[in-house]
Enzyme design. Structure first.
Site, PDB file in Angstrom:
ATOM      1  N   MET A  30       0.849  -1.197   0.000  1.00  0.00           N
ATOM      2  CA  MET A  30       0.000   0.000   0.000  1.00  0.00           C
ATOM      3  C   MET A  30       0.885   1.248   0.000  1.00  0.00           C
ATOM      4  SD  MET A  30      -3.432  -0.887   2.069  1.00  0.00           S
ATOM      5  CE  MET A  30      -2.797  -0.614   3.705  1.00  0.00           C
ATOM      6  N   GLY A  31       2.145   1.080  -0.419  1.00  0.00           N
ATOM      7  CA  GLY A  31       3.035   2.237  -0.485  1.00  0.00           C
ATOM      8  C   GLY A  31       3.535   2.646   0.882  1.00  0.00           C
ATOM      9  N   LEU A  33       6.589   3.108   1.553  1.00  0.00           N
ATOM     10  CA  LEU A  33       7.527   1.981   1.641  1.00  0.00           C
ATOM     11  C   LEU A  33       8.587   2.209   2.723  1.00  0.00           C
ATOM     12  CD1 LEU A  33       8.062   1.243  -2.183  1.00  0.00           C
ATOM     13  CD2 LEU A  33       6.367   0.273  -0.624  1.00  0.00           C
ATOM     14  N   HIS A  37       9.198  -3.421   3.404  1.00  0.00           N
ATOM     15  CA  HIS A  37       8.796  -3.586   1.999  1.00  0.00           C
ATOM     16  C   HIS A  37      10.026  -3.776   1.108  1.00  0.00           C
ATOM     17  CE1 HIS A  37       5.369  -0.817   3.382  1.00  0.00           C
ATOM     18  NE2 HIS A  37       4.750  -1.908   2.987  1.00  0.00           N
ATOM     19  N   LYS A 149       5.349  -9.919   9.144  1.00  0.00           N
ATOM     20  CA  LYS A 149       4.826  -8.948  10.125  1.00  0.00           C
ATOM     21  C   LYS A 149       3.294  -9.037  10.196  1.00  0.00           C
ATOM     22  CE  LYS A 149       3.983  -4.684  11.847  1.00  0.00           C
ATOM     23  NZ  LYS A 149       2.995  -4.258  10.899  1.00  0.00           N
ATOM     24  N   SER A 185       6.814  -0.623  10.165  1.00  0.00           N
ATOM     25  CA  SER A 185       5.413  -0.513   9.755  1.00  0.00           C
ATOM     26  C   SER A 185       5.179   0.895   9.237  1.00  0.00           C
ATOM     27  CB  SER A 185       4.506  -0.779  10.966  1.00  0.00           C
ATOM     28  OG  SER A 185       3.192  -0.317  10.697  1.00  0.00           O
ATOM     29  N   ARG A 187       2.671   2.511   9.741  1.00  0.00           N
ATOM     30  CA  ARG A 187       1.950   3.257  10.788  1.00  0.00           C
ATOM     31  C   ARG A 187       2.874   3.753  11.891  1.00  0.00           C
ATOM     32  NH1 ARG A 187      -2.492  -0.500   9.289  1.00  0.00           N
ATOM     33  NH2 ARG A 187      -4.174   0.812   8.494  1.00  0.00           N
TER      34      ARG A 187
HETATM   35  O1  PAF Z   1      -0.017  -5.644   3.512  1.00  0.00           O
HETATM   36  C1  PAF Z   1      -0.452  -4.739   2.782  1.00  0.00           C
HETATM   37  O2  PAF Z   1       0.215  -3.743   2.519  1.00  0.00           O
HETATM   38  C2  PAF Z   1      -1.846  -4.869   2.202  1.00  0.00           C
HETATM   39  O3  PAF Z   1      -2.724  -5.468   3.102  1.00  0.00           O
HETATM   40  C3  PAF Z   1      -1.872  -5.592   0.841  1.00  0.00           C
HETATM   41  C4  PAF Z   1      -1.432  -7.038   0.974  1.00  0.00           C
HETATM   42  C5  PAF Z   1      -0.969  -4.866  -0.144  1.00  0.00           C
HETATM   43  C6  PAF Z   1      -3.294  -5.585   0.286  1.00  0.00           C
HETATM   44  O4  PAF Z   1      -3.772  -4.287   0.120  1.00  0.00           O
END
Ligand code: PAF
Length: 281
Positions: A30-31, A33, A37, A149, A185, A187
């Site tokens: 979901m970006g 990053l 990621h 995670k 994360s 968040r």
């Molecule tokens: O983990 C995430 O970032 C999201 O839940 C995903 C897997 C990209 C789905 O939107």
């Protein structure tokens, strides 16, 4: 690096790569990053011929009182980070490309999605499973990389991929942590300085229970109590759950015999964080 915002263009690009004999690695995100990621992107790039990253803040997986609008978005920074980590394709669709109309179809993975995160976030995993199914359909045969995670999400995606016969190998990648133990994360950036300091309590709670297990404590209730007590020792943390589960079914364990997963979730102010750890005896 190719940046694509249309679904049919992504499908064509990845079909052509596969037709040319290239192996495809997909990294759904979901970006916003972070190192977690980027570890997935680097692994996809090292194990596959083409690493494709998707960046889409999926409205279906946010509840009405959750942070969809406020979810951090920084596409310019994300594109630079993805390219620097080896991505060759980035898919950044607008919401109306993925959902031209309100979707009438939803993917529900029974049994795994009502508990833990699903209990606090009703419908969340239906939204996750639905968007991941759409991304798997667009990408076609590939290896898809997910972080441990979000352990429950990983089990949901694995189950869905198996049940719906997606030609996708789901690859689990280890949690990336900050030097003080906090799991990376998107968040984390919501945390104020004091909350950021105490948020390490999640990792301490997991590690404490893992040490107790290593010291011979097998009872699920006691391992849960230890985690809950550690989180409760931080006044800025409000525990949501502390669980000891079967790693695949996520059923709570009365006693640990073999592999288990410790999972915790807590709020720090308005920010809800999760963490987990694999253990065995
Ligand atoms: O983990 C995430 O970032 C999201 O839940 C995903 C897997 C990209 C789905 O939107």
């Amino acid at each position: 690096m190719l940046v694509i915002d249309r679904a049919d263009a992504l499908r064509k690009q990845l079909d052509a790569a596969r037709a040319g004999g290239l192996r495809l690695g997909l990294v759904p995100t979901m970006g916003s990053l972070h190192e977690g990621h980027l570890s997935l992107v680097r692994r996809a790039a090292s194990e596959c011929d083409v690493a494709a990253v998707t960046i889409f803040v999926n409205p279906l997986q946010f509840g009405p009182s959750e942070d969809f609008a406020a979810y951090p978005r920084d596409i310019d920074a994300d594109l630079g980070l993805a390219e620097g980590s080896g991505a060759e394709v980035v898919f950044v669709p607008p919401v109306d490309e993925m959902y031209p109309d309100a979707p009438r179809t939803s993917v529900h993975v029974a049994g795994l999605t009502e508990i833990l995160e699903g209990a606090s976030r009703p419908g969340h995993f239906d939204g996750v499973a639905t968007i991941v199914a759409k991304l798997f359909n667009l990408a076609g045969a590939c290896r898809a990389y997910f972080g441990e995670k979000d352990w429950q999400q990983l089990q949901v995606v694995r189950q869905m991929a198996a049940d719906l016969s997606f030609p996708v190998e789901v690859v689990a990648c280890p949690i990336v942590r900050e030097p003080d133990g906090l799991a990376c994360s998107s968040r984390n950036r919501y945390l104020g300085p004091a909350e950021r300091t105490v948020a390490t309590v999640l990792h301490r709670a997991l590690s404490g229970s893992a040490s107790a297990l290593a010291g011979g404590e097998r009872r699920g209730a006691e391992l849960r109590r230890l985690m809950a007590a550690t989180v409760a020792s931080e006044p800025l943390a409000a525990l949501d759950y502390a669980e000891v589960c079967d790693p695949a079914t996520l059923r709570p364990l009365e006693a640990v015999e073999g592999d288990a997963r410790l999972l915790v979730a807590a709020r720090f102010g308005s920010t809800r964080l999760i963490d987990n750890m694999g253990v065995s005896c």
